[in-house]
Design an enzyme around this catalytic site. Structure first.
Site, PDB file in Angstrom:
ATOM      1  N   HIS A  94      -0.273 -11.237   0.181  1.00  0.00           N
ATOM      2  CA  HIS A  94      -0.102 -10.627  -1.147  1.00  0.00           C
ATOM      3  C   HIS A  94      -0.809 -11.508  -2.178  1.00  0.00           C
ATOM      4  O   HIS A  94      -0.755 -12.744  -2.088  1.00  0.00           O
ATOM      5  CB  HIS A  94       1.388 -10.498  -1.465  1.00  0.00           C
ATOM      6  CG  HIS A  94       1.647  -9.639  -2.664  1.00  0.00           C
ATOM      7  ND1 HIS A  94       1.421 -10.101  -3.945  1.00  0.00           N
ATOM      8  CD2 HIS A  94       2.067  -8.363  -2.786  1.00  0.00           C
ATOM      9  CE1 HIS A  94       1.709  -9.122  -4.803  1.00  0.00           C
ATOM     10  NE2 HIS A  94       2.096  -8.060  -4.126  1.00  0.00           N
ATOM     11  N   GLU A 166      -4.966  -3.701  -2.744  1.00  0.00           N
ATOM     12  CA  GLU A 166      -4.244  -4.008  -3.975  1.00  0.00           C
ATOM     13  C   GLU A 166      -5.149  -4.798  -4.924  1.00  0.00           C
ATOM     14  O   GLU A 166      -5.176  -6.034  -4.874  1.00  0.00           O
ATOM     15  CB  GLU A 166      -3.006  -4.855  -3.652  1.00  0.00           C
ATOM     16  CG  GLU A 166      -1.983  -4.154  -2.814  1.00  0.00           C
ATOM     17  CD  GLU A 166      -0.573  -4.615  -3.162  1.00  0.00           C
ATOM     18  OE1 GLU A 166       0.255  -3.762  -3.474  1.00  0.00           O
ATOM     19  OE2 GLU A 166      -0.324  -5.831  -3.162  1.00  0.00           O
TER      20      GLU A 166
HETATM   21  C1  PEP Z   1       2.873  -5.314  -5.403  1.00  0.00           C
HETATM   22  O1  PEP Z   1       3.497  -6.293  -5.777  1.00  0.00           O
HETATM   23  O2  PEP Z   1       2.485  -5.222  -4.226  1.00  0.00           O
HETATM   24  C2  PEP Z   1       2.591  -4.252  -6.363  1.00  0.00           C
HETATM   25  C3  PEP Z   1       1.827  -3.262  -6.026  1.00  0.00           C
HETATM   26  O3  PEP Z   1       3.192  -4.402  -7.588  1.00  0.00           O
HETATM   27  P1  PEP Z   1       3.244  -3.322  -8.781  1.00  0.00           P
HETATM   28  O4  PEP Z   1       3.544  -1.987  -8.153  1.00  0.00           O
HETATM   29  O5  PEP Z   1       4.328  -3.788  -9.653  1.00  0.00           O
HETATM   30  O6  PEP Z   1       1.908  -3.316  -9.421  1.00  0.00           O
END
Ligand code: PEP
Length: 255
Positions: A94, A166
């Protein structure tokens, strides 16, 4: 099949986690068609949440793991211990851990190798910074991150891998990528995986400021296999709406 993963981060205590897990169960009750749902509480709440989830259609995941199987590693939790605690999934790499806990590509790779020896499903996070995207290097960066994470990792046809795209700038910012940008990057991820010889059993999900209001616009894309949700996953009405969007898409598209 669509997969919805809730990353509860460091938000909830044990009692709150139990209550929230019960809330998630209430929101799936009575529905035949459901996306796959994975919730990832803090380590301290795993055992109690596991009890709540027994014999339900919601799975348990962890937010990270250590780089060794067992031994004198104070404060770490190994993949074997997560297995023991009933986790079926674990988030790896992450961006918050990469940025704040020094989780380098080499560490991510070591973790992926350990997971490959277990039945846990890794949720491998990749994603570029704002600067990298502005410089037009997002695709190259993500492909490199993926290659580094999976170097020397044996992924058999029977094993499962979830890659979460992400973009760092989208996490917790309230500004998500557009579904079109996510699809474009998911295609890059699939091509990169094919080049390194990893194919069929991979799902690519999007994460970054997904909420109940626009989850559908991501989930309806055939190239988006699900969503990884942070902040909105600890708000029951938001998470319920995201699950609802997953159901709607699955019913409409018969997937
Ligand atoms: C995450 O922490 O993986 C994430 C996607 O956070 P958020 O949805 O708050 O952007």
């Amino acid at each position: 099949m669509k997969t919805i993963i809730g990353n509860w981060k460091m938000h909830l205590g044990i009692r709150e986690s139990i209550a929230h897990a019960r809330g998630v169960l209430r929101s799936v009750m009575g529905h035949e068609v459901l996306p796959e749902i994975v919730i990832c509480p803090s380590f301290t709440a795993l055992s109690e949440v596991r009890k709540v989830l027994v014999r339900t259609r919601v799975s348990l995941g962890a937010q990270t793991m250590g780089t060794e199987r067992f031994g004198a590693f104070t404060g770490d939790v190994s993949v074997a211990q997560l297995d023991d605690a009933g986790c079926g999934f674990v988030i790896i790499g992450h961006s918050e851990r990469r940025a704040m806990n020094g989780e380098s590509d080499a560490i991510v790779n070591a973790k992926m190798k350990l997971i490959a020896q277990t039945s846990l499903v890794p949720i491998l996070c990749v994603g570029e910074s704002k600067e990298t995207r502005a410089a037009g290097k997002a695709e190259v960066f993500v492909a490199q991150q993926l290659g580094a994470a999976l170097r020397g990792v044996t992924i058999t046809k029977a094993s499962r891998l979830i890659v979460a795209y992400e973009p760092i700038w989208a996490i917790g910012s309230g500004t998500s990528a557009t579904p079109a940008d996510a699809v474009a990057m998911h295609n890059v991820i699939r091509e990169s995986l094919q080049k390194i010889g990893i194919g069929a059993s991979v799902q690519v999900v999007y994460g970054g400021s997904v909420d109940g209001a626009h989850a559908y616009s991501f989930l309806r894309e055939p190239g988006i296999d699900g969503v990884l949700v942070g902040g909105a996953s600890v708000k029951i009405h938001e998470f319920e709406a995201i699950i609802g969007a997953g159901r709607e898409v699955m019913i409409a598209q018969n997937v």
